[in-house]
Design a protein around this motif. Sequence first.
Motif, short mmCIF file in Angstrom:
data_model
loop_
_atom_site.label_atom_id
_atom_site.label_comp_id
_atom_site.label_asym_id
_atom_site.label_seq_id
_atom_site.Cartn_x
_atom_site.Cartn_y
_atom_site.Cartn_z
N GLU A 32 0.75 -1.39 -0.18
CA GLU A 32 -0.09 0.00 0.05
C GLU A 32 0.79 1.41 0.11
O GLU A 32 1.82 1.37 0.80
N ALA A 33 0.68 2.15 -1.00
CA ALA A 33 1.47 3.44 -1.13
C ALA A 33 1.36 3.95 0.14
O ALA A 33 2.45 4.79 0.55
N SER A 41 -11.46 4.20 0.39
CA SER A 41 -12.47 3.41 1.38
C SER A 41 -12.92 3.82 2.77
O SER A 41 -13.60 3.74 3.25
N ALA A 44 -15.80 6.66 2.71
CA ALA A 44 -17.30 6.35 2.16
C ALA A 44 -18.24 6.31 3.14
O ALA A 44 -18.20 6.33 4.33
N CYS A 207 -5.19 -3.59 -7.10
CA CYS A 207 -6.40 -3.20 -6.61
C CYS A 207 -6.27 -1.77 -6.06
O CYS A 207 -6.36 -1.24 -5.02
N ALA A 265 -23.35 13.01 -1.48
CA ALA A 265 -21.85 13.45 -1.62
C ALA A 265 -21.78 14.02 -3.02
O ALA A 265 -22.68 13.79 -3.89
#
Length: 382
Positions: A32-33, A41, A44, A207, A265
Amino acid sequence: MSGRVVILGGGIIGLSAAFAAAAKGFGVTVVEAGRPGGQASGAAAGMLAPYTENPDGPDPFFALCLKSLRMYPDWAAAIEEASGRKIELRRSGSLAVALGEADVLPLTARMAWQNRYGARAELVGSSELRQLEPQLAPDIETALYIPEEGHVYAPALVEALESACRRRGVAIAAEAGRTVRLNLGADGVEIGTERAGTFTGDVLVVCTGAWTGLFERELGLPLPVHPIRGQICAYPMPAGLIRRIVVSPQAYWTAKNNGTLVCGASEDVAGFDTSVTERGIARLVRWGPKVFPILKDLEPVHRWAGLRPGTLDGRPLIGRLGHAPRVVIAAGHYRNGILLAPATGAAVTALLTGEVPPVPLDAFDPLRFTAVRQIEFEGMRA
Ligand SMILES: Cc1cc2nc3c(=O)[nH]c(=O)nc-3n(C[C@H](O)[C@H](O)[C@H](O)COP(=O)(O)OP(=O)(O)OC[C@H]3O[C@@H](n4cnc5c(N)ncnc54)[C@H](O)[C@@H]3O)c2cc1C
Protein backbone atom coordinates in the motif's frame (compact mmCIF):
# COMPACT_ATOMS: atom_id res chain seq x y z
CA MET A 1 -3.76 -23.91 -1.92
CA SER A 2 -0.19 -22.65 -2.17
CA GLY A 3 1.35 -19.74 -4.02
CA ARG A 4 2.40 -16.21 -3.26
CA VAL A 5 0.09 -13.36 -4.12
CA VAL A 6 1.13 -9.71 -4.10
CA ILE A 7 -1.78 -7.31 -3.88
CA LEU A 8 -1.18 -3.74 -4.92
CA GLY A 9 -3.45 -1.35 -2.99
CA GLY A 10 -4.72 -1.64 0.57
CA GLY A 11 -8.21 -0.19 0.22
CA ILE A 12 -11.32 -2.23 0.89
CA ILE A 13 -10.90 -4.11 -2.39
CA GLY A 14 -7.25 -5.07 -1.87
CA LEU A 15 -7.92 -6.03 1.76
CA SER A 16 -11.01 -8.08 0.91
CA ALA A 17 -9.03 -9.94 -1.77
CA ALA A 18 -6.23 -10.51 0.76
CA PHE A 19 -8.63 -11.77 3.45
CA ALA A 20 -10.24 -14.23 1.04
CA ALA A 21 -6.97 -15.40 -0.54
CA ALA A 22 -5.34 -15.97 2.86
CA ALA A 23 -8.32 -18.13 3.87
CA LYS A 24 -7.58 -20.32 0.84
CA GLY A 25 -4.00 -20.82 1.95
CA PHE A 26 -2.17 -18.36 -0.29
CA GLY A 27 0.78 -16.44 1.11
CA VAL A 28 -0.40 -12.85 0.69
CA THR A 29 1.39 -9.52 0.80
CA VAL A 30 -0.50 -6.23 0.44
CA VAL A 31 1.61 -3.35 -0.80
CA GLU A 32 0.00 0.00 0.00
CA ALA A 33 1.41 3.35 -1.09
CA GLY A 34 0.06 5.12 2.02
CA ARG A 35 -2.17 4.07 4.91
CA PRO A 36 -4.47 1.04 4.41
CA GLY A 37 -8.00 2.35 3.90
CA GLY A 38 -6.61 5.89 3.73
CA GLN A 39 -8.21 6.75 0.39
CA ALA A 40 -11.74 6.19 -0.97
CA SER A 41 -12.51 3.28 1.35
CA GLY A 42 -12.09 5.23 4.56
CA ALA A 43 -14.04 8.16 3.11
CA ALA A 44 -17.15 6.23 2.09
CA ALA A 45 -20.62 6.60 3.57
CA GLY A 46 -20.79 2.82 3.83
CA MET A 47 -24.21 2.28 2.27
CA LEU A 48 -25.04 -1.24 1.14
CA ALA A 49 -27.73 -0.38 -1.33
CA PRO A 50 -27.87 -2.52 -4.48
CA TYR A 51 -31.48 -1.63 -5.25
CA THR A 52 -31.11 2.11 -4.73
CA GLU A 53 -27.92 2.15 -6.78
CA ASN A 54 -29.45 0.23 -9.71
CA PRO A 55 -32.77 1.92 -10.49
CA ASP A 56 -32.92 1.13 -14.21
CA GLY A 57 -33.14 -2.63 -14.50
CA PRO A 58 -31.46 -5.93 -13.73
CA ASP A 59 -28.07 -6.45 -15.37
CA PRO A 60 -24.78 -8.18 -14.44
CA PHE A 61 -23.75 -5.22 -12.26
CA PHE A 62 -26.98 -5.40 -10.28
CA ALA A 63 -26.44 -9.17 -9.90
CA LEU A 64 -22.95 -8.56 -8.50
CA CYS A 65 -24.23 -5.87 -6.11
CA LEU A 66 -27.08 -8.05 -4.87
CA LYS A 67 -24.87 -11.11 -4.43
CA SER A 68 -22.44 -9.03 -2.42
CA LEU A 69 -25.18 -7.65 -0.16
CA ARG A 70 -26.29 -11.18 0.59
CA MET A 71 -22.72 -12.22 1.38
CA TYR A 72 -22.35 -9.37 3.89
CA PRO A 73 -23.65 -10.95 7.12
CA ASP A 74 -21.30 -13.97 6.93
CA TRP A 75 -18.42 -11.87 5.65
CA ALA A 76 -18.86 -9.29 8.42
CA ALA A 77 -19.07 -12.03 11.05
CA ALA A 78 -15.84 -13.60 9.74
CA ILE A 79 -14.06 -10.22 9.93
CA GLU A 80 -15.39 -9.53 13.42
CA GLU A 81 -14.32 -12.95 14.59
CA ALA A 82 -10.86 -12.74 13.05
CA SER A 83 -10.22 -9.17 14.22
CA GLY A 84 -12.09 -9.06 17.52
CA ARG A 85 -13.58 -5.70 16.40
CA LYS A 86 -17.09 -4.50 15.56
CA ILE A 87 -17.82 -3.13 12.11
CA GLU A 88 -21.30 -1.71 12.81
CA LEU A 89 -23.23 -3.55 10.12
CA ARG A 90 -26.83 -2.36 10.30
CA ARG A 91 -29.78 -3.47 8.24
CA SER A 92 -31.54 -0.15 8.66
CA GLY A 93 -33.62 -0.24 5.50
CA SER A 94 -33.64 2.65 3.05
CA LEU A 95 -36.20 5.25 2.04
CA ALA A 96 -35.99 6.83 -1.42
CA VAL A 97 -38.13 9.90 -0.95
CA ALA A 98 -40.35 11.46 -3.63
CA LEU A 99 -40.10 15.23 -3.46
CA GLY A 100 -42.89 15.76 -5.96
CA GLU A 101 -45.52 13.76 -7.82
CA ALA A 102 -43.20 13.28 -10.78
CA ASP A 103 -40.78 11.33 -8.57
CA VAL A 104 -43.39 8.68 -7.74
CA LEU A 105 -43.61 7.08 -11.18
CA PRO A 106 -39.93 6.04 -11.42
CA LEU A 107 -40.09 4.69 -7.86
CA THR A 108 -43.15 2.61 -8.78
CA ALA A 109 -41.42 1.25 -11.88
CA ARG A 110 -38.34 0.35 -9.83
CA MET A 111 -40.40 -1.40 -7.22
CA ALA A 112 -42.07 -3.61 -9.83
CA TRP A 113 -38.89 -5.15 -11.18
CA GLN A 114 -36.87 -5.06 -7.94
CA ASN A 115 -39.49 -7.06 -6.05
CA ARG A 116 -38.90 -9.88 -8.50
CA TYR A 117 -35.34 -9.96 -7.10
CA GLY A 118 -36.32 -10.08 -3.45
CA ALA A 119 -36.33 -6.38 -2.56
CA ARG A 120 -39.64 -6.59 -0.65
CA ALA A 121 -39.95 -2.91 -1.56
CA GLU A 122 -43.06 -0.97 -0.60
CA LEU A 123 -44.32 2.42 -1.65
CA VAL A 124 -45.23 3.99 1.68
CA GLY A 125 -47.53 6.96 2.23
CA SER A 126 -47.51 9.77 4.72
CA SER A 127 -48.51 8.10 8.00
CA GLU A 128 -46.37 4.99 7.61
CA LEU A 129 -43.51 7.19 6.48
CA ARG A 130 -43.72 9.19 9.71
CA GLN A 131 -43.48 5.93 11.68
CA LEU A 132 -40.46 4.76 9.70
CA GLU A 133 -38.68 8.11 9.83
CA PRO A 134 -40.30 10.63 12.18
CA GLN A 135 -37.87 13.47 11.38
CA LEU A 136 -38.73 13.70 7.67
CA ALA A 137 -40.15 16.99 6.39
CA PRO A 138 -43.97 17.00 6.65
CA ASP A 139 -44.46 17.74 2.93
CA ILE A 140 -42.74 14.47 1.92
CA GLU A 141 -45.68 12.17 1.34
CA THR A 142 -44.28 9.15 -0.51
CA ALA A 143 -41.13 7.04 -0.39
CA LEU A 144 -39.93 3.67 -1.59
CA TYR A 145 -38.97 1.60 1.47
CA ILE A 146 -36.48 -1.21 0.99
CA PRO A 147 -35.98 -3.09 4.26
CA GLU A 148 -33.04 -5.21 3.05
CA GLU A 149 -30.62 -2.33 2.46
CA GLY A 150 -28.32 -1.12 5.20
CA HIS A 151 -24.91 0.30 5.95
CA VAL A 152 -21.60 -0.14 7.72
CA TYR A 153 -19.28 2.38 9.30
CA ALA A 154 -16.62 2.31 6.59
CA PRO A 155 -13.63 3.51 8.67
CA ALA A 156 -14.36 0.82 11.30
CA LEU A 157 -14.78 -1.80 8.57
CA VAL A 158 -11.43 -1.11 6.92
CA GLU A 159 -9.63 -1.05 10.27
CA ALA A 160 -11.20 -4.35 11.28
CA LEU A 161 -10.48 -5.87 7.87
CA GLU A 162 -6.84 -4.79 8.04
CA SER A 163 -6.52 -6.35 11.48
CA ALA A 164 -8.34 -9.52 10.35
CA CYS A 165 -5.95 -9.81 7.40
CA ARG A 166 -2.91 -9.51 9.67
CA ARG A 167 -4.30 -12.16 12.00
CA ARG A 168 -4.79 -14.45 9.01
CA GLY A 169 -1.09 -14.04 8.24
CA VAL A 170 -1.29 -11.39 5.51
CA ALA A 171 1.83 -9.21 5.37
CA ILE A 172 0.91 -5.56 4.90
CA ALA A 173 3.60 -3.21 3.62
CA ALA A 174 2.09 0.20 4.34
CA GLU A 175 3.60 3.58 3.40
CA ALA A 176 5.46 1.87 0.56
CA GLY A 177 5.25 4.97 -1.63
CA ARG A 178 4.92 4.92 -5.38
CA THR A 179 5.30 1.66 -7.28
CA VAL A 180 8.35 2.30 -9.37
CA ARG A 181 8.70 -1.00 -11.20
CA LEU A 182 6.49 -3.89 -12.29
CA ASN A 183 8.30 -6.91 -13.71
CA LEU A 184 5.85 -9.45 -15.02
CA GLY A 185 7.88 -12.42 -16.11
CA ALA A 186 7.13 -15.97 -17.09
CA ASP A 187 8.23 -17.25 -13.67
CA GLY A 188 6.72 -14.65 -11.39
CA VAL A 189 6.09 -11.02 -10.65
CA GLU A 190 8.34 -8.43 -9.02
CA ILE A 191 7.13 -5.10 -7.67
CA GLY A 192 9.63 -2.40 -6.80
CA THR A 193 8.47 0.41 -4.51
CA GLU A 194 9.80 3.81 -3.61
CA ARG A 195 10.14 3.23 0.15
CA ALA A 196 9.50 -0.41 1.03
CA GLY A 197 11.83 -2.31 -1.27
CA THR A 198 10.91 -5.09 -3.67
CA PHE A 199 8.23 -7.77 -3.44
CA THR A 200 8.01 -10.97 -5.42
CA GLY A 201 5.18 -13.41 -5.95
CA ASP A 202 3.48 -15.80 -8.33
CA VAL A 203 0.53 -13.53 -9.07
CA LEU A 204 -0.05 -9.78 -8.90
CA VAL A 205 -3.53 -8.50 -8.02
CA VAL A 206 -3.99 -4.84 -8.91
CA CYS A 207 -6.45 -3.11 -6.55
CA THR A 208 -5.29 0.46 -6.83
CA GLY A 209 -8.72 2.12 -7.01
CA ALA A 210 -8.76 5.50 -8.76
CA TRP A 211 -5.02 5.17 -9.54
CA THR A 212 -5.42 2.01 -11.65
CA GLY A 213 -5.39 3.93 -14.95
CA LEU A 214 -1.77 4.85 -14.23
CA PHE A 215 -0.76 1.23 -14.92
CA GLU A 216 -1.96 1.18 -18.53
CA ARG A 217 1.50 1.16 -20.02
CA GLU A 218 3.01 -1.44 -17.67
CA LEU A 219 0.03 -3.75 -18.00
CA GLY A 220 -0.33 -3.22 -21.74
CA LEU A 221 -4.04 -2.49 -22.03
CA PRO A 222 -6.40 0.47 -21.84
CA LEU A 223 -7.54 0.97 -18.24
CA PRO A 224 -10.17 3.70 -18.35
CA VAL A 225 -10.42 4.18 -14.59
CA HIS A 226 -10.56 7.80 -13.46
CA PRO A 227 -10.96 9.60 -10.13
CA ILE A 228 -14.38 11.10 -9.35
CA ARG A 229 -14.16 13.17 -6.19
CA GLY A 230 -16.86 12.73 -3.59
CA GLN A 231 -17.20 15.50 -1.01
CA ILE A 232 -19.15 14.51 2.05
CA CYS A 233 -19.92 15.85 5.52
CA ALA A 234 -21.33 14.85 8.91
CA TYR A 235 -23.62 16.61 11.37
CA PRO A 236 -23.82 15.90 15.08
CA MET A 237 -26.94 13.80 15.60
CA PRO A 238 -28.07 11.82 18.65
CA ALA A 239 -27.97 8.10 17.85
CA GLY A 240 -31.41 6.70 17.00
CA LEU A 241 -33.01 9.99 15.91
CA ILE A 242 -32.63 9.20 12.20
CA ARG A 243 -33.12 5.51 11.61
CA ARG A 244 -32.93 4.66 7.89
CA ILE A 245 -30.79 5.51 4.94
CA VAL A 246 -32.69 8.35 3.30
CA VAL A 247 -32.02 9.06 -0.36
CA SER A 248 -33.20 12.03 -2.41
CA PRO A 249 -32.22 12.97 -5.96
CA GLN A 250 -29.67 15.50 -4.61
CA ALA A 251 -28.17 13.88 -1.50
CA TYR A 252 -28.37 10.99 0.94
CA TRP A 253 -28.19 10.72 4.73
CA THR A 254 -27.13 7.84 6.94
CA ALA A 255 -26.79 8.02 10.74
CA LYS A 256 -23.86 6.33 12.47
CA ASN A 257 -23.49 4.94 15.99
CA ASN A 258 -20.88 7.58 16.83
CA GLY A 259 -23.56 10.28 17.03
CA THR A 260 -23.17 11.68 13.52
CA LEU A 261 -25.39 11.93 10.48
CA VAL A 262 -23.34 11.48 7.31
CA CYS A 263 -24.57 13.40 4.27
CA GLY A 264 -23.11 12.83 0.80
CA ALA A 265 -21.91 13.37 -1.70
CA SER A 266 -20.68 15.47 -4.59
CA GLU A 267 -19.45 13.92 -7.82
CA ASP A 268 -16.81 16.16 -9.29
CA VAL A 269 -13.84 15.83 -11.56
CA ALA A 270 -10.75 17.30 -9.93
CA GLY A 271 -7.98 14.91 -10.89
CA PHE A 272 -6.33 13.40 -7.81
CA ASP A 273 -7.17 16.41 -5.61
CA THR A 274 -8.93 15.36 -2.39
CA SER A 275 -9.51 18.82 -1.00
CA VAL A 276 -12.95 19.93 0.18
CA THR A 277 -14.47 23.00 -1.45
CA GLU A 278 -17.01 25.44 -0.05
CA ARG A 279 -19.21 24.87 -3.12
CA GLY A 280 -19.14 21.07 -2.89
CA ILE A 281 -20.37 21.02 0.71
CA ALA A 282 -22.72 24.04 0.39
CA ARG A 283 -24.97 22.12 -1.99
CA LEU A 284 -25.38 19.29 0.54
CA VAL A 285 -26.00 21.73 3.39
CA ARG A 286 -28.60 23.66 1.34
CA TRP A 287 -30.46 20.49 0.51
CA GLY A 288 -30.57 19.06 4.05
CA PRO A 289 -33.46 21.01 5.63
CA LYS A 290 -35.75 20.23 2.68
CA VAL A 291 -35.66 16.60 3.75
CA PHE A 292 -34.82 16.91 7.47
CA PRO A 293 -36.03 20.22 9.01
CA ILE A 294 -33.86 19.54 12.10
CA LEU A 295 -30.82 20.29 9.92
CA LYS A 296 -31.96 23.90 9.39
CA ASP A 297 -29.63 25.53 11.90
CA LEU A 298 -26.97 22.84 12.03
CA GLU A 299 -23.53 23.07 10.47
CA PRO A 300 -21.55 19.96 9.56
CA VAL A 301 -18.83 19.17 12.09
CA HIS A 302 -16.75 17.10 9.68
CA ARG A 303 -16.11 17.56 5.95
CA TRP A 304 -13.94 15.29 3.89
CA ALA A 305 -13.48 13.91 0.37
CA GLY A 306 -12.35 10.76 -1.41
CA LEU A 307 -11.70 9.62 -4.95
CA ARG A 308 -14.14 7.10 -6.34
CA PRO A 309 -12.63 4.88 -9.01
CA GLY A 310 -14.99 5.57 -11.93
CA THR A 311 -14.87 3.56 -15.16
CA LEU A 312 -15.97 4.25 -18.72
CA ASP A 313 -19.08 2.07 -18.43
CA GLY A 314 -19.68 2.32 -14.67
CA ARG A 315 -18.78 -1.32 -14.04
CA PRO A 316 -15.68 -2.56 -12.20
CA LEU A 317 -12.82 -4.38 -13.85
CA ILE A 318 -12.49 -7.86 -12.34
CA GLY A 319 -10.53 -10.49 -14.20
CA ARG A 320 -7.28 -12.09 -15.17
CA LEU A 321 -5.36 -10.62 -18.08
CA GLY A 322 -5.22 -13.02 -21.03
CA HIS A 323 -1.96 -11.55 -22.31
CA ALA A 324 -0.43 -11.37 -18.81
CA PRO A 325 -1.88 -14.36 -16.96
CA ARG A 326 0.02 -13.61 -13.77
CA VAL A 327 -2.00 -10.43 -13.35
CA VAL A 328 -5.51 -10.12 -11.91
CA ILE A 329 -7.26 -6.74 -11.80
CA ALA A 330 -9.96 -5.80 -9.30
CA ALA A 331 -10.61 -2.09 -9.56
CA GLY A 332 -13.05 0.58 -10.70
CA HIS A 333 -15.80 -0.02 -8.13
CA TYR A 334 -16.92 3.62 -8.39
CA ARG A 335 -19.82 4.31 -5.96
CA ASN A 336 -20.15 0.77 -4.62
CA GLY A 337 -16.79 -0.56 -3.49
CA ILE A 338 -17.89 -1.02 0.12
CA LEU A 339 -20.96 -2.95 -0.98
CA LEU A 340 -18.97 -4.97 -3.51
CA ALA A 341 -16.09 -5.98 -1.21
CA PRO A 342 -17.30 -9.48 -0.21
CA ALA A 343 -18.17 -10.53 -3.77
CA THR A 344 -14.98 -9.02 -5.19
CA GLY A 345 -12.82 -10.82 -2.63
CA ALA A 346 -14.53 -14.09 -3.55
CA ALA A 347 -14.21 -13.34 -7.27
CA VAL A 348 -10.48 -12.70 -6.95
CA THR A 349 -9.90 -15.99 -5.11
CA ALA A 350 -11.99 -17.80 -7.73
CA LEU A 351 -9.69 -16.34 -10.38
CA LEU A 352 -6.67 -17.54 -8.39
CA THR A 353 -7.97 -21.04 -7.72
CA GLY A 354 -10.06 -21.73 -10.81
CA GLU A 355 -13.16 -22.17 -8.65
CA VAL A 356 -16.58 -20.88 -9.68
CA PRO A 357 -16.91 -17.13 -8.98
CA PRO A 358 -19.89 -15.78 -7.01
CA VAL A 359 -21.43 -14.45 -10.24
CA PRO A 360 -20.29 -14.77 -13.88
CA LEU A 361 -17.49 -12.28 -14.45
CA ASP A 362 -17.69 -11.81 -18.26
CA ALA A 363 -19.32 -8.37 -17.95
CA PHE A 364 -16.40 -7.19 -15.79
CA ASP A 365 -13.58 -8.40 -18.04
CA PRO A 366 -10.77 -5.80 -17.83
CA LEU A 367 -10.04 -6.45 -21.50
CA ARG A 368 -13.44 -5.20 -22.63
CA PHE A 369 -12.03 -1.77 -23.45
CA THR A 370 -9.53 -3.04 -25.94
CA ALA A 371 -10.38 -4.10 -29.48
CA VAL A 372 -7.21 -6.11 -29.71
CA ARG A 373 -7.48 -8.78 -27.06
CA GLN A 374 -4.24 -10.57 -27.77
CA ILE A 375 -1.62 -7.96 -27.12
CA GLU A 376 1.92 -9.07 -27.61
CA PHE A 377 3.73 -7.87 -24.54
CA GLU A 378 7.42 -8.31 -24.02
CA GLY A 379 8.20 -10.86 -21.33
CA MET A 380 4.61 -11.42 -20.27
CA ARG A 381 3.86 -14.84 -21.68
CA ALA A 382 3.74 -17.57 -19.07
C1 LIG B 1 -17.58 10.27 -0.58
C2 LIG B 1 -17.70 8.83 -0.95
C3 LIG B 1 -18.81 8.10 -0.53
C4 LIG B 1 -18.92 6.76 -0.87
N1 LIG B 1 -19.97 6.05 -0.40
C5 LIG B 1 -20.07 4.73 -0.67
C6 LIG B 1 -21.13 3.97 -0.14
O1 LIG B 1 -21.98 4.51 0.57
N2 LIG B 1 -21.19 2.65 -0.42
C7 LIG B 1 -20.25 2.03 -1.22
O2 LIG B 1 -20.36 0.83 -1.45
N3 LIG B 1 -19.22 2.74 -1.73
C8 LIG B 1 -19.12 4.07 -1.50
N4 LIG B 1 -18.11 4.79 -2.02
C9 LIG B 1 -17.22 4.17 -2.99
C10 LIG B 1 -16.13 3.35 -2.32
O3 LIG B 1 -15.52 4.13 -1.34
C11 LIG B 1 -15.11 2.90 -3.37
O4 LIG B 1 -15.74 2.25 -4.44
C12 LIG B 1 -14.11 1.94 -2.73
O5 LIG B 1 -13.56 2.50 -1.56
C13 LIG B 1 -13.02 1.57 -3.70
O6 LIG B 1 -12.11 0.77 -2.99
P1 LIG B 1 -10.65 0.53 -3.53
O7 LIG B 1 -9.97 -0.34 -2.59
O8 LIG B 1 -10.74 0.11 -4.97
O9 LIG B 1 -10.03 2.00 -3.59
P2 LIG B 1 -9.24 2.82 -2.45
O10 LIG B 1 -9.90 2.76 -1.16
O11 LIG B 1 -8.99 4.18 -3.02
O12 LIG B 1 -7.90 2.02 -2.34
C14 LIG B 1 -6.94 2.00 -3.35
C15 LIG B 1 -5.61 1.99 -2.63
O13 LIG B 1 -4.59 1.81 -3.58
C16 LIG B 1 -3.47 2.55 -3.15
N5 LIG B 1 -2.57 2.75 -4.28
C17 LIG B 1 -2.76 3.51 -5.37
N6 LIG B 1 -1.71 3.41 -6.20
C18 LIG B 1 -0.84 2.57 -5.59
C19 LIG B 1 0.43 2.05 -5.96
N7 LIG B 1 1.02 2.39 -7.09
N8 LIG B 1 1.06 1.21 -5.10
C20 LIG B 1 0.47 0.83 -3.93
N9 LIG B 1 -0.74 1.30 -3.55
C21 LIG B 1 -1.38 2.14 -4.38
C22 LIG B 1 -4.07 3.84 -2.62
O14 LIG B 1 -3.18 4.49 -1.72
C23 LIG B 1 -5.33 3.32 -1.94
O15 LIG B 1 -5.16 3.10 -0.56
C24 LIG B 1 -17.94 6.14 -1.68
C25 LIG B 1 -16.82 6.86 -2.08
C26 LIG B 1 -16.69 8.20 -1.71
C27 LIG B 1 -15.48 8.96 -2.14
